[in-house]
Scaffold this active site. Structure first.
Site, PDB file in Angstrom:
ATOM      1  N   TRP A  74       0.898  -1.153   0.000  1.00  0.00           N
ATOM      2  CA  TRP A  74       0.000   0.000   0.000  1.00  0.00           C
ATOM      3  C   TRP A  74       0.932   1.196   0.000  1.00  0.00           C
ATOM      4  O   TRP A  74       1.635   1.451   0.969  1.00  0.00           O
ATOM      5  CB  TRP A  74      -0.896  -0.012   1.239  1.00  0.00           C
ATOM      6  CG  TRP A  74      -1.918   1.083   1.212  1.00  0.00           C
ATOM      7  CD1 TRP A  74      -3.119   1.063   0.563  1.00  0.00           C
ATOM      8  CD2 TRP A  74      -1.848   2.359   1.866  1.00  0.00           C
ATOM      9  NE1 TRP A  74      -3.785   2.249   0.765  1.00  0.00           N
ATOM     10  CE2 TRP A  74      -3.039   3.068   1.564  1.00  0.00           C
ATOM     11  CE3 TRP A  74      -0.888   2.979   2.667  1.00  0.00           C
ATOM     12  CZ2 TRP A  74      -3.289   4.354   2.040  1.00  0.00           C
ATOM     13  CZ3 TRP A  74      -1.147   4.259   3.143  1.00  0.00           C
ATOM     14  CH2 TRP A  74      -2.348   4.930   2.822  1.00  0.00           C
ATOM     15  N   GLY A  99       5.442   0.048   6.815  1.00  0.00           N
ATOM     16  CA  GLY A  99       5.582   1.188   7.723  1.00  0.00           C
ATOM     17  C   GLY A  99       6.146   2.388   6.986  1.00  0.00           C
ATOM     18  O   GLY A  99       6.126   2.440   5.752  1.00  0.00           O
ATOM     19  N   HIS A 502     -29.487  24.060   8.675  1.00  0.00           N
ATOM     20  CA  HIS A 502     -28.429  25.023   9.002  1.00  0.00           C
ATOM     21  C   HIS A 502     -27.373  25.105   7.899  1.00  0.00           C
ATOM     22  O   HIS A 502     -26.282  25.620   8.123  1.00  0.00           O
ATOM     23  CB  HIS A 502     -27.776  24.645  10.335  1.00  0.00           C
ATOM     24  CG  HIS A 502     -28.741  24.675  11.482  1.00  0.00           C
ATOM     25  ND1 HIS A 502     -29.294  25.840  11.956  1.00  0.00           N
ATOM     26  CD2 HIS A 502     -29.308  23.670  12.200  1.00  0.00           C
ATOM     27  CE1 HIS A 502     -30.133  25.558  12.953  1.00  0.00           C
ATOM     28  NE2 HIS A 502     -30.161  24.241  13.104  1.00  0.00           N
TER      29      HIS A 502
END
Ligand code: M6R
Length: 607
Positions: A74, A99, A502
């Site tokens: 990844w 890591g 809102h």
């Protein structure tokens, strides 16, 4: 994040490592690679993209040898290309890393000045180049590896093999998990026990700062000071067959269908069938007197925590602070002494949540963790683990782990309410009965799958989708929106239904479907008014309600799903299954990669 697998033994390493990577692919699938020692020489094969691409490379260029390491990536530093794929290496060493090496730029500059030639854009290659540098200077593999590890800052799990040293592998961990598997005349390294499940059930986990030197016969562990240490071998309960798709199209579909099972299994662990009372293991604090609770987690687990907050505050009258772990960790909030820290995580390895755990412990709070991976780092560092019995969750999108987390939090709420005197016997019995009814009710949700598919037809056409809910249905809306974003790549936002007026109501037109989670109960009328306001402005309403709410909603919504009627306490569990199925059906229509959506990984072990 990335997945690591390695073997030293007597059998061909490549198929063993490749199979391990298959089981780790959920941790990252930007690229993959394997390195082996072939007659003492380092050989590497790598490919960008999923493991199938690596399989194709191995078909034409096989890798031989009985010592090997592999990696699924990844990407953090450097694009997900073949060149940046692990293993990284030189003619002397090959490494795989999970890591981030935070001081890699300094180390790289230093090594380049010494003549080391880098080939990639990654932080990880620094490890290989530094080991190579020390080897070239005449150090042994062990000396070179240890000297390198002493220089690294950041997080890592790493495995290394060395040219000319068959049957030797060195591993280390600092902030990212790594496990050693013990076989017969062969040893394994893996990011988790899942990777090693078909190979061995005898596993030892490295502690933070540990190094391990592995040969086919043994593993020698060293702590962060370099002193030899023992690490206990545990026998895992995982079985290899537990991670098949069982005939379902996707892991996510299989895991969705496991909701009833995991809720039931988790209840079995927490409720005594004879007394129908919630039974907790010995606690690290007195539930009756704790002044506050602090809940933290990431992603879906955080939304489970938000539902837990509604329950704990309302039923056990325990004030709760809650924040996502990546914020709580650095916010340095003034937490009340004596509060109970509560963490929620499927993997037990999420770096943000782990950092928050350590921060809570550092200020002296006891930490109770709701975890699915009971051998994880968080499990080892928590004062008490309440396990979710969800089994391995492979799909990147979390589904069954979420309802198992809710089941544990519901039981914890009941135990707290009892301890704090806010729940009497009859009240406890009522809530336990509601929980025990859940597995059957959860199974009934699937009878609505065809209708939810029709709803998905509208969602799949949209560019933006709003999810609305009130009370404990609001985090359910958040979970629905996250799941849709994650696997269908459609932009979705969740709002507390009362907040619409809102601001976000200005977004409403025919192109923005509104998915409402609106069970019957005290908040029904108010939520309905908010939906009417959206409808009056042209909004297309899609509603998840229950049998009691269906008639009123059918009058205004384009699609109404009447989920099974349950006790109001447990409606978030049933509603969650509904919105998760909607995300799944939408992703099917969009044709996305359901189990491995782009840019994501299952276990996020970097901050
Ligand atoms: O393993 P964890 O429960 O700690 O993971 C937390 C999140 O990364 C996770 O829930 C993520 O948001 C999922 N992909 C959501 O489906």
């Amino acid at each position: 994040m990335c997945g690591i697998c390695g073997v030293v033994g007597h059998r061909p390493a490549t198929p063993i490592v490749f199979e391990g990577l298959r089981r780790l692919e959920y941790r990252g699938y930007d690229s993959a690679g394997i390195a082996t020692l072939d007659e003492g020489r380092i050989e590497r094969r790598r490919a960008a993209g999923k493991l199938d691409n690596l399989a194709a490379v191995l078909e034409t260029q096989p890798l031989y040898g009985t010592t090997g390491i592999g990696h699924t990536r990844w990407a953090t530093h450097g694009a997900p290309t073949e060149n940046n794929a692990h293993p990284h290496g030189t003619s002397r060493v090959a490494i795989v890393h999970n890591g981030i090496i935070e001081n890699f730029e300094t180390l790289r500059t230093e090594l380049e000045a010494e003549g080391q030639v880098f080939e990639t854009e990654t932080d990880s290659e620094t490890i290989a180049q530094m080991v190579d540098y020390y080897l070239a200077a005449g150090q042994s593999p062990r000396e070179a590896a240890f000297a390198t590890l002493r220089r690294l800052e950041g997080a890592y799990a790493v495995a290394m093999i060395f040219a000319g040293h068959e049957g030797l592998m060195i591993g280390a961990r600092h902030g990212a998990p790594l496990a050693v598997g013990f076989g017969d005349g062969e040893m394994f390294l893996g990011s988790d026990s899942l990777a090693l499940a078909p190979l061995t059930r005898r596993i030892a986990y490295l502690d933070d700062g540990d190094c391990v030197v592995i040969t086919p016969e043994k593993a020698e562990f060293f702590d962060h000071t370099g002193e030899p240490v023992e690490r206990k071998i545990q026998v895992t309960a995982l079985i290899a067959g537990a991670v098949g798709k069982d005939g379902y199209r996707h892991y996510m579909e299989k895991e969705l269908h496991e909701h009833p099972l995991v809720i039931g299994q988790t209840l079995q662990r927490m409720v005594d069938p004879a007394t129908r009372k919630v039974v907790l293991p010995p606690l690290p604090c007195d539930l009756a007197t704790i002044p506050r609770g602090v809940i933290t987690a990431c992603g879906s687990a955080y939304y489970a925590g938000m539902i837990g907050r509604y329950w704990l505050e309302e039923i056990a009258r325990l004030p709760i602070d809650i924040d996502v772990a990546s914020e709580l960790r650095y916010r340095n909030p003034p937490l009340t002494p004596g509060s109970l820290g509560m963490l929620i995580s499927q993997s037990g390895e999420t770096a943000d949540t782990l950092a928050a755990l350590r921060a809570l412990k550092a200020i002296g709070l006891p930490v109770l963790s709701v975890l699915n991976a009971e051998h994880s780092t968080m499990a080892r560092e928590s004062d008490l683990v309440l396990g979710t019995v969800a089994g391995p969750e492979i799909s990147v999108a979390s589904t069954k782990a979420f309802t198992a987390q809710l089941t544990v939090l519901a039981c914890l709420t009941i135990a707290m309410g009892r301890a704090r005197g806010t729940l009497d016997e009859a009240g406890e019995d009522e809530l336990v009965t509601a929980l025990l009814d859940l597995p059957g009710k959860a199974a009934e949700v699937f009878s609505h799958q065809a209708d939810i598919r029709k709803m998905a037809g509208i969602v799949a056409e949209a560019r933006d989708v709003l999810y609305l809910g009130r009370g404990s249905a609001y985090p359910v809306a958040m979970e629905g929106a996250l799941k849709l974003k994650e696997i269908s790549y459609i932009h979705a936002e969740a709002y507390a239904a009362g907040e619409m007026k809102h601001g976000p109501i200005s977004l409403i037109d025919r192109t923005v479907p509104i998915v409402a989670t609106i069970p019957s109960g005290p908040l029904f009328e108010k939520t309905l008014s908010n939906l009417q306001e959206a409808k009056a402005r042209g909004g297309r309403l899609l509603a998840f309600t229950d049998e009691a709410g269906a008639e009123r909603l059918s009058a205004i919504a384009e699609h109404t799903i009447a989920l099974p009627e349950v006790h109001p306490f447990v409606t978030p569990v049933i509603q969650t299954i509904g919105v998760q199925i909607l995300a799944y059906e939408t992703a099917l229509l969009k044709g996305t990669d359901v189990d491995q959506p782009r840019n994501l990984a299952k276990s996020v072990t970097v901050e």
